[in-house]
Design a protein around this motif. Structure first.
Motif, PDB file in Angstrom:
ATOM      1  N   PHE A  14       0.831  -1.207   0.000  1.00  0.00           N
ATOM      2  CA  PHE A  14       0.000   0.000   0.000  1.00  0.00           C
ATOM      3  C   PHE A  14       0.867   1.259   0.000  1.00  0.00           C
ATOM      4  O   PHE A  14       0.598   2.213  -0.731  1.00  0.00           O
ATOM      5  N   TRP A  35      -1.820  -1.176  -4.634  1.00  0.00           N
ATOM      6  CA  TRP A  35      -3.003  -1.455  -3.823  1.00  0.00           C
ATOM      7  C   TRP A  35      -3.709  -2.729  -4.250  1.00  0.00           C
ATOM      8  O   TRP A  35      -4.744  -3.076  -3.688  1.00  0.00           O
ATOM      9  N   ARG A  70      -6.205   1.121  -6.906  1.00  0.00           N
ATOM     10  CA  ARG A  70      -5.785   2.522  -6.790  1.00  0.00           C
ATOM     11  C   ARG A  70      -6.462   3.391  -7.837  1.00  0.00           C
ATOM     12  O   ARG A  70      -6.982   4.476  -7.530  1.00  0.00           O
ATOM     13  N   ALA A  89      -8.522   0.222   1.336  1.00  0.00           N
ATOM     14  CA  ALA A  89      -8.037   1.373   0.576  1.00  0.00           C
ATOM     15  C   ALA A  89      -8.968   2.570   0.739  1.00  0.00           C
ATOM     16  O   ALA A  89      -8.518   3.704   0.931  1.00  0.00           O
TER      17      ALA A  89
END
Length: 325
Positions: free
Chosen positions: A72, A77, A89, A295
């Protein structure tokens, strides 16, 4: 100033670290098996175990966390669990951009309107204008968000669509279901009604804060002194009273930014707007997409921290007596 910024950076990193640990832990204790959810109830145990190994869910939790956190931080991601698999992402930033557009439009409507109503109510304490503004704003904010959204759709949107002129211009569509990668010019007509619905949620709280601040400042001695010195009443209100009354309001506006970008789940769902909140519910939580959930939450926390940091800077700008050090 340098010490203040350094402290806030340390606080920023520490908060993100603690948040990442909590989010990772919470996503792992959710009921149900992610691999079985993805494969379906009829999947064999061998297929489920193979899927868990493919996703890395068979490794110890510490190893899973270190692997996820390292990826990350470096910008990797991962991809979504759902089909077709998408780059997380790119997907999150695309939806966050849509939510940021809607948040900016909401603030453009909500802030000037709230300040105007709050100042008028504060300067008219106990009078008809004060009572009318208070009753109106509290009545509006007491309605659930989905009720407000449906009301706007069934009155403003559908009513305008029945008008040949408005229909030709394409104003206020009843649905905001636009392409996720639509340009601002394409998205703007579909953003007005969600922005109005979000404005109605914020309106009463900001108005009440501004009203209370104006009433408190108007009772202070410096206002009376400024008026006796011959300063125009409008100058006293705008330059002195409003500037001091805005200080607590800045916090509300700053903290509301996080909600506007990632928390407008109901409003985005009612209007089918492709924002971050709708992505969290429809794609991440419903599909048990753990990397996508993590995320979105991490980005939301980062936005809130940046908004609070901006609020601190605005404090010092509005009131020089507040020292950032």
């Amino acid at each position: 100033m340098a010490r203040f910024i350094l402290r806030r950076l340390v606080f920023f990193v520490l908060t993100l670290f603690i948040t990442s640990v909590l989010v990772f832990a919470l996503t792992r204790v959710l009921p149900g098996d992610v691999a079985r959810v993805l494969l379906g109830r009829e999947a064999s145990e061998e297929a489920v175990q193979a899927k868990r190994a493919e996703l890395g869910l068979d490794k110890p939790l510490v190893v899973q966390y270190v692997s996820w956190a390292g990826d990350f931080v470096t910008g990797d991601w991962g991809t979504t669990y759902s089909t077709p698999r998408e780059n997380i992402r790119d997907l999150v930033f695309q939806r966050a951009g849509n939510s940021a557009r809607l948040a900016f439009l909401t603030l453009l409507i909500a802030v000037p309107l709230s300040l105007t109503l709050g100042v008028v109510a504060g300067l008219s304490e106990g009078k008809l204008a004060d009572s009318a503004i208070s009753v109106l704003t509290l009545s509006v904010v007491s309605l659930p968000e989905f009720v407000t959204g449906l009301f706007l759709i069934n009155t403003v949107a559908l009513g305008w669509q029945d008008n040949p002129i408005a229909e030709k211009l394409g104003w206020f569509p009843a649905s905001s279901a636009i392409r996720a990668d639509a340009s601002l010019r394409e998205a703007l007509p579909a953003m007005w009604l969600p922005a109005v619905a979000a404005t109605l949620v914020l309106l009463a709280y900001i108005v009440r804060l501004v009203r209370a601040g104006v009433i408190e400042e108007m009772k202070k001695g410096y206002v009376r002194t400024a008026v006796l010195k011959g300063l125009p009443y409008r100058v006293v209100v705008v330059k002195h009273v409003l500037r001091n009354a805005l200080i607590p309001t800045v916090t509300v506006i700053a903290t509301s930014t996080g909600w506007l970008i990632s928390g407008m789940v109901v409003i985005e769902s009612v209007f089918s707007y492709p924002g971050l909140g709708r992505l969290l519910i429809n794609n991440a939580i419903n599909n048990r997409d753990l990397p996508l959930i993590q995320a979105i939450v991490m980005l939301t926390v980062a936005v809130i921290l940046v908004a609070n940091f901006t609020a601190d800077l605005l404090y010092a700008l509005l009131n020089p007596r507040i020292q950032l050090e």
